[in-house]
Every structure is written in structure tokens, then in C-alpha cells.
Motif scaffolding. Structure first.
Motif, PDB file in Angstrom:
ATOM      1  N   LEU A 198      51.286  53.009  23.896  1.00  0.00           N
ATOM      2  CA  LEU A 198      50.938  53.127  25.306  1.00  0.00           C
ATOM      3  C   LEU A 198      50.280  51.844  25.787  1.00  0.00           C
ATOM      4  CD1 LEU A 198      50.611  54.595  27.963  1.00  0.00           C
ATOM      5  CD2 LEU A 198      48.593  55.755  27.024  1.00  0.00           C
ATOM      6  N   ALA A 199      49.373  51.289  24.991  1.00  0.00           N
ATOM      7  CA  ALA A 199      48.706  50.047  25.382  1.00  0.00           C
ATOM      8  C   ALA A 199      49.706  48.911  25.540  1.00  0.00           C
ATOM      9  CB  ALA A 199      47.644  49.674  24.350  1.00  0.00           C
ATOM     10  N   LEU A 200      50.631  48.785  24.615  1.00  0.00           N
ATOM     11  CA  LEU A 200      51.614  47.714  24.702  1.00  0.00           C
ATOM     12  C   LEU A 200      52.533  47.916  25.901  1.00  0.00           C
ATOM     13  CD1 LEU A 200      52.593  45.145  23.397  1.00  0.00           C
ATOM     14  CD2 LEU A 200      54.039  46.506  21.880  1.00  0.00           C
ATOM     15  N   GLY A 206      51.851  44.611  33.008  1.00  0.00           N
ATOM     16  CA  GLY A 206      50.770  43.808  33.569  1.00  0.00           C
ATOM     17  C   GLY A 206      49.469  44.538  33.772  1.00  0.00           C
ATOM     18  N   ASP A 207      49.362  45.783  33.317  1.00  0.00           N
ATOM     19  CA  ASP A 207      48.129  46.551  33.484  1.00  0.00           C
ATOM     20  C   ASP A 207      47.248  46.312  32.251  1.00  0.00           C
ATOM     21  OD1 ASP A 207      46.120  48.297  34.145  1.00  0.00           O
ATOM     22  OD2 ASP A 207      47.460  50.004  34.545  1.00  0.00           O
ATOM     23  N   TYR A 208      46.703  45.094  32.150  1.00  0.00           N
ATOM     24  CA  TYR A 208      45.992  44.695  30.941  1.00  0.00           C
ATOM     25  C   TYR A 208      44.676  45.437  30.760  1.00  0.00           C
ATOM     26  CZ  TYR A 208      49.382  40.932  31.318  1.00  0.00           C
ATOM     27  OH  TYR A 208      50.546  40.213  31.432  1.00  0.00           O
ATOM     28  N   ASP A 209      43.963  45.684  31.842  1.00  0.00           N
ATOM     29  CA  ASP A 209      42.671  46.362  31.709  1.00  0.00           C
ATOM     30  C   ASP A 209      42.828  47.766  31.145  1.00  0.00           C
ATOM     31  OD1 ASP A 209      41.219  44.198  32.618  1.00  0.00           O
ATOM     32  OD2 ASP A 209      41.283  44.834  34.716  1.00  0.00           O
ATOM     33  N   GLN A 210      43.806  48.492  31.669  1.00  0.00           N
ATOM     34  CA  GLN A 210      44.015  49.843  31.165  1.00  0.00           C
ATOM     35  C   GLN A 210      44.536  49.804  29.727  1.00  0.00           C
ATOM     36  OE1 GLN A 210      46.289  54.032  32.357  1.00  0.00           O
ATOM     37  NE2 GLN A 210      46.311  52.330  33.799  1.00  0.00           N
ATOM     38  N   LEU A 238      47.318  37.759  26.861  1.00  0.00           N
ATOM     39  CA  LEU A 238      48.143  37.868  28.058  1.00  0.00           C
ATOM     40  C   LEU A 238      47.286  37.956  29.315  1.00  0.00           C
ATOM     41  CD1 LEU A 238      50.833  40.399  26.768  1.00  0.00           C
ATOM     42  CD2 LEU A 238      51.130  37.941  27.130  1.00  0.00           C
ATOM     43  N   LYS A 239      46.132  38.588  29.180  1.00  0.00           N
ATOM     44  CA  LYS A 239      45.215  38.686  30.324  1.00  0.00           C
ATOM     45  C   LYS A 239      44.576  37.344  30.642  1.00  0.00           C
ATOM     46  CE  LYS A 239      41.070  41.130  31.892  1.00  0.00           C
ATOM     47  NZ  LYS A 239      39.958  42.031  31.522  1.00  0.00           N
TER      48      LYS A 239
END
Length: 293
Positions: A198-200, A206-210, A238-239
Motif C-alpha cells: 500500500l505504501a509503495l 505521489g502521496d508520499y506523506d500517507q 522520492l519526497k
């Protein structure tokens, strides 16, 4: 662009939980319907090797013990022998396929799982296994049919939902993939494989924080693995958070490899979202790992 680890110097970051690895196509030197026939004299008068009865149940039990102990080559030989004794059973072919996946031999594993499916077309473990093997070889379009058949039977299987999510991510259906992972986590809260995937997937959109929020507790926990830490390092990279990426990467990598990976993260960040997603999937597909699961 390989991401190097401390132990092997080969690609080790950006891994999906089931470690989707691409192996070379090789000629298959054996007939999967006659595994072990040249190694075991099944017509032996006593059916024994030494003092151990070499019947089907014993071979399967010894194969499982060898696989659990990391002796994959011996496990493979034992499962193939069991398949020669009970050629209509699916279990030895499934066990052979799973062992081949652990050995990084996905193309041979596909043959093993398809041999099981030729005996029982809707065997759920064989369906999941062949789908995993197709994903390892970056062929999600071939994984779709066995996954659909398996889903008809076990729609609430968290491991199956994860596989379907991985297949969705491969074809850029990230929203659908994330819904599968979240449903899996409802059924198996805290599952590290579902959390990592899910994180990957969130990072791919582009939802790096979540993505970081989702993976941080797993990677930083007492049972966190290098794969989870280095995937989190990738997401930080990536962030654009080089400090956090460096800290995480340094936990498992040599200094030169850390700098190599940081440069790789910078290169990925400069790509368009579509090109970045393709590049990360290529890293995932090209990551070599002996521990397939």
C-alpha cells in the motif's frame, strides 16, 4: 538503475512484499509430469532408502522440513520424487512451484503450478502460485485469469487481495490496487506485506506523506526488515527528504551504496509522474532476491 545492498551488491530497494523479480527465460530440461523418475526407484522391493520409508507422505514431510531449513535444492528433489509416486496429486507440484519461486526460478515455477492446475483446475493455492510467478516475470496480464478464479472462491483472502493489488499496480490502476490493500488490511490488520505494498502504491501516485505514515511503523518496528526499511528510504528519497532517506539507507547499506541510492532517488524525482512510475516498476521487476514468497 540498480539499488545496491550491503550483502549482495544487487538491486534490493523498491521491492513489493512478494518480491516481484524478473528471471531470465531458460530451457526447461525436465518433464514436470515425470519429476524424480530418474532419481527414485519407486519399484524398490521395500520402498526404502536406508531406514527411512520413502513413501509419498514421508517425502512430502522431509521436503517441507528441508525447505523450512533453507535447503531448497534438497526440498525440490524430495517434492519431485513425491510427484513421481503420486502423479495425480497437486500438492507436490504446488510445493515444487513455491520452492522454485524461493530459488528465483519463476519460469520453472509457472510450469510446476500449471502442472498442478492440469490436475485440479481450481486449486486455490495453485492459482495464487501461478499468479505470483507471472507477477515475478512482470506479466500481470497473465496473472489476471488465475487471480479472478481464485477470487471467486476466496474473496476475503488477504494474501489474494494483495496479489490482485500488485497486478493492478502493474497496469497503473493504483486506486483499485489501494482499495485491495486496504480491504486486506481490514481482514489482517498490520500485515507487513499489505502495508508495504500500500505504501509503495501510494508513493507511485505521489502521496508520499500517507505512504510514509503507512510504512513507518512497520519498518521501524522490532520486526522491521531491510526490505521494508529500504522501501521507506526510497519513499523518503522520492519526497526529497535526503536526511531521512540517508538515515534509513545507512541501516542496511555500505556508504558507497547509500550514495548510489540517493543519486538514484534524485534521478527518479526528476522524471515525469508517468515515467517515474514506470521506472519504479522496472526496479521492482528487476530486483533480484533469493527469498521469494
Amino acid at each position: 538503475m540498480p539499488l545496491r545492498n550491503k550483502n549482495s551488491g544487487v538491486a534490493a530497494c523498491a521491492l513489493l512484499a512478494l518480491t516481484v523479480s524478473l528471471t531470465g527465460c531458460e530451457n526447461i530440461p525436465w518433464n514436470p509430469d515425470r519429476w524424480g523418475a530418474d532419481r527414485l526407484d519407486v519399484s524398490s522391493t521395500e520402498g526404502r532408502t536406508g531406514s527411512v520409508p520413502m513413501n509419498y507422505e514421508t517425502l512430502m514431510r522431509l521436503g517441507a522440513a528441508a525447505r523450512a531449513g533453507g535447503d531448497l535444492s534438497n526440498a525440490l528433489s524430495l517434492y519431485r520424487r513425491a510427484g513421481s509416486i503420486e502423479p495425480n496429486a497437486t500438492a507436490p507440484f504446488i510445493a515444487t512451484g513455491n520452492t522454485l519461486l524461493e530459488m528465483g526460478q519463476a519460469d520453472e515455477a509457472i510450469i510446476a503450478f500449471n502442472s498442478a492446475l492440469s490436475r485440479e483446475a481450481r486449486d486455490p493455492e495453485a492459482l495464487r502460485g501461478v499468479a505470483r510467478a507471472y507477477l515475478r516475470t512482470a506479466r500481470p496480464e497473465l496473472a489476471g485469469q488465475p487471480l479472478a478464479l481464485a477470487f471467486e472462491q476466496t474473496p476475503n483472502d488477504p494474501k489474494l487481495l494483495m496479489l490482485i493489488g500488485v497486478a493492478d499496480d502493474f497496469i497503473d490502476q493504483h486506486g483499485e490496487a489501494q482499495a485491495r490493500y486496504r480491504r486486506g488490511l481490514e481482514l489482517a490488520p498490520g500485515d507487513p506485506g499489505l502495508s508495504l505494498n500500500l505504501a509503495l502504491s501510494l508513493a507511485l501516485t505521489g502521496d508520499y506523506d500517507q505512504a510514509i505514515t503507512r510504512l513507518q511503523p512497520v519498518a521501524a518496528g522490532p520486526h522491521g526488515t531491510p526490505r521494508e526499511r529500504q522501501t521507506l528510504a526510497l519513499i523518503y528519497g522520492l519526497k526529497g527528504d535526503r536526511v531521512a532517506a540517508t538515515k534509513l539507507a545507512s541501516m542496511d547499506l555500505e556508504p558507497a551504496a547509500v550514495q548510489h541510492n540517493l543519486a538514484a532517488y534524485d534521478t527518479l524525482r526528476r522524471l515525469s509522474p508517468e515515467a517515474r512510475s514506470r521506472a519504479i516498476r522496472a526496479l521492482v521487476s528487476g530486483a533480484a532476491s533469493p527469498s521469494a514468497s
